[in-house]
Design a protein around this motif. Sequence first.
Motif, short mmCIF file in Angstrom:
data_model
loop_
_atom_site.label_atom_id
_atom_site.label_comp_id
_atom_site.label_asym_id
_atom_site.label_seq_id
_atom_site.Cartn_x
_atom_site.Cartn_y
_atom_site.Cartn_z
N GLY A 208 0.79 -1.23 0.00
CA GLY A 208 0.00 0.00 0.00
C GLY A 208 0.82 1.27 0.00
N PHE A 209 1.95 1.25 0.70
CA PHE A 209 2.82 2.44 0.77
C PHE A 209 3.42 2.72 -0.59
CE2 PHE A 209 5.17 4.90 4.20
CZ PHE A 209 5.74 5.80 3.33
N GLN A 210 4.05 1.73 -1.18
CA GLN A 210 4.76 1.95 -2.44
C GLN A 210 3.81 2.24 -3.61
OE1 GLN A 210 6.43 -2.00 -2.13
NE2 GLN A 210 5.49 -2.65 -4.05
N ASP A 211 2.56 1.79 -3.51
CA ASP A 211 1.60 1.99 -4.60
C ASP A 211 0.78 3.27 -4.46
OD1 ASP A 211 2.42 -0.32 -5.80
OD2 ASP A 211 0.73 -1.54 -5.11
N GLN A 212 1.02 4.02 -3.38
CA GLN A 212 0.23 5.22 -3.15
C GLN A 212 0.63 6.35 -4.10
OE1 GLN A 212 -2.47 5.87 -1.15
NE2 GLN A 212 -2.47 7.79 -2.30
N LYS A 217 3.73 15.31 -8.74
CA LYS A 217 3.23 14.84 -10.03
C LYS A 217 2.13 13.78 -9.90
CE LYS A 217 7.64 15.78 -12.35
NZ LYS A 217 8.75 15.21 -13.18
N GLY A 218 1.73 13.46 -8.67
CA GLY A 218 0.65 12.50 -8.48
C GLY A 218 1.00 11.09 -8.92
N LYS A 219 2.28 10.72 -8.79
CA LYS A 219 2.71 9.38 -9.20
C LYS A 219 2.86 8.45 -8.00
CE LYS A 219 5.15 10.88 -13.39
NZ LYS A 219 6.44 10.82 -14.14
N LYS A 220 3.09 7.16 -8.28
CA LYS A 220 3.28 6.19 -7.21
C LYS A 220 4.58 6.46 -6.45
CE LYS A 220 0.73 2.18 -8.99
NZ LYS A 220 0.84 0.74 -9.33
N PHE A 221 4.57 6.12 -5.17
CA PHE A 221 5.77 6.28 -4.36
C PHE A 221 6.89 5.36 -4.85
CE2 PHE A 221 8.48 5.93 -0.62
CZ PHE A 221 8.48 7.24 -0.15
N LYS A 222 6.56 4.12 -5.14
CA LYS A 222 7.44 3.09 -5.71
C LYS A 222 8.38 2.45 -4.68
CE LYS A 222 7.26 4.73 -10.48
NZ LYS A 222 8.05 5.11 -11.68
N VAL A 223 8.93 1.30 -5.09
CA VAL A 223 9.73 0.47 -4.19
C VAL A 223 11.07 1.12 -3.86
CG1 VAL A 223 10.86 -1.76 -3.88
CG2 VAL A 223 8.62 -1.64 -4.99
N GLY A 224 11.74 1.68 -4.88
CA GLY A 224 13.07 2.24 -4.66
C GLY A 224 13.10 3.30 -3.57
N PRO A 225 12.26 4.33 -3.65
CA PRO A 225 12.23 5.33 -2.58
C PRO A 225 11.84 4.74 -1.22
CG PRO A 225 11.21 6.20 -4.56
CD PRO A 225 11.46 4.74 -4.82
N ASP A 251 2.78 13.33 3.97
CA ASP A 251 3.28 14.39 3.09
C ASP A 251 3.13 13.98 1.62
OD1 ASP A 251 3.91 15.89 5.29
OD2 ASP A 251 6.06 15.45 5.23
N TRP A 252 3.35 12.70 1.34
CA TRP A 252 3.28 12.22 -0.04
C TRP A 252 1.85 12.24 -0.56
CZ3 TRP A 252 6.41 11.43 -3.96
CH2 TRP A 252 5.97 10.66 -5.05
N ILE A 253 0.91 11.73 0.23
CA ILE A 253 -0.47 11.60 -0.24
C ILE A 253 -1.15 12.96 -0.36
CG2 ILE A 253 -1.46 11.23 2.06
CD1 ILE A 253 -3.42 9.27 0.83
N GLY A 254 -0.79 13.89 0.53
CA GLY A 254 -1.39 15.22 0.45
C GLY A 254 -2.91 15.18 0.50
#
Length: 273
Positions: A208-212, A217-225, A251-254
Amino acid sequence: LAIALQQSQLKDELHSSNTQLTSSIDYAKMIQQAYIPDDVSIDGFFKENFVVNRPKDIVSGDFYWVGKSGSIKIVAVGDCTGHGVPGALLSVLGINYLNLGSVTPTINSPAEALDFLNTGIVNTFGYSSETIRDGMDIALGAINPTSLELTYSSAKSNLYVVRNQEIIKLKGDKKAIGNDTHLEREFKFTNFTFQLEKNDMLYALTDGFQDQFGGEKGKKFKVGPLKRLLVKIERLELEEQKKELATVFNDWIGDLEQVDDVTAVSYTHLTLP
């Protein structure tokens, strides 16, 4: 006037239905939470730990579970198909099979526990006249607190070990519980071993975290970060790690909508009871 009265009556009926539905789901949440261990229960197994659990809806398709076999400490984190009420029903079913497996004498390894869980899910859905192929991703690890050997098995889920500012990804089988194995009755999950060290941090997370979606730019958080974030917080106190994960996610989801349940479970081996 008649139309206004009808609209008012309809509004009252919708409000009443919504109130009843919300009350039912709230009660379902109480039932689900009774299955999932609280902080005190986890402390009895892993003294230094934290849990981040942020359901998308009132109830969640994510779950975590702890157990023991003699001195061996066991932890599992699962992510069921979907979220909300369907996911919550699956999560309770999954926890129930893990509980049953923990007291079954013939189950003596994480892989055997996942096989038992998988068979239970497949057979349960087999009674339905409809084709139900929902299931769950799950990682289950068993730690010997003396040797710090980790034996784990996973269904389409990974564990992460952070050691001295480096991250190690522990992969498992690429098949999920239930929906990936319903046609492969002979499939068996695999046991893997990994030698932990005293200061390691072990993390189990759902996706759920990485796919948020979020950020500028409203993109996915992703595995790397996410992996870099785990390395960044490794040396913080556990409560601070938990706060940092929550802060970064918020902060990411806003102002965007949360797209999935989010769960992260972590513990260190400094003070295993």
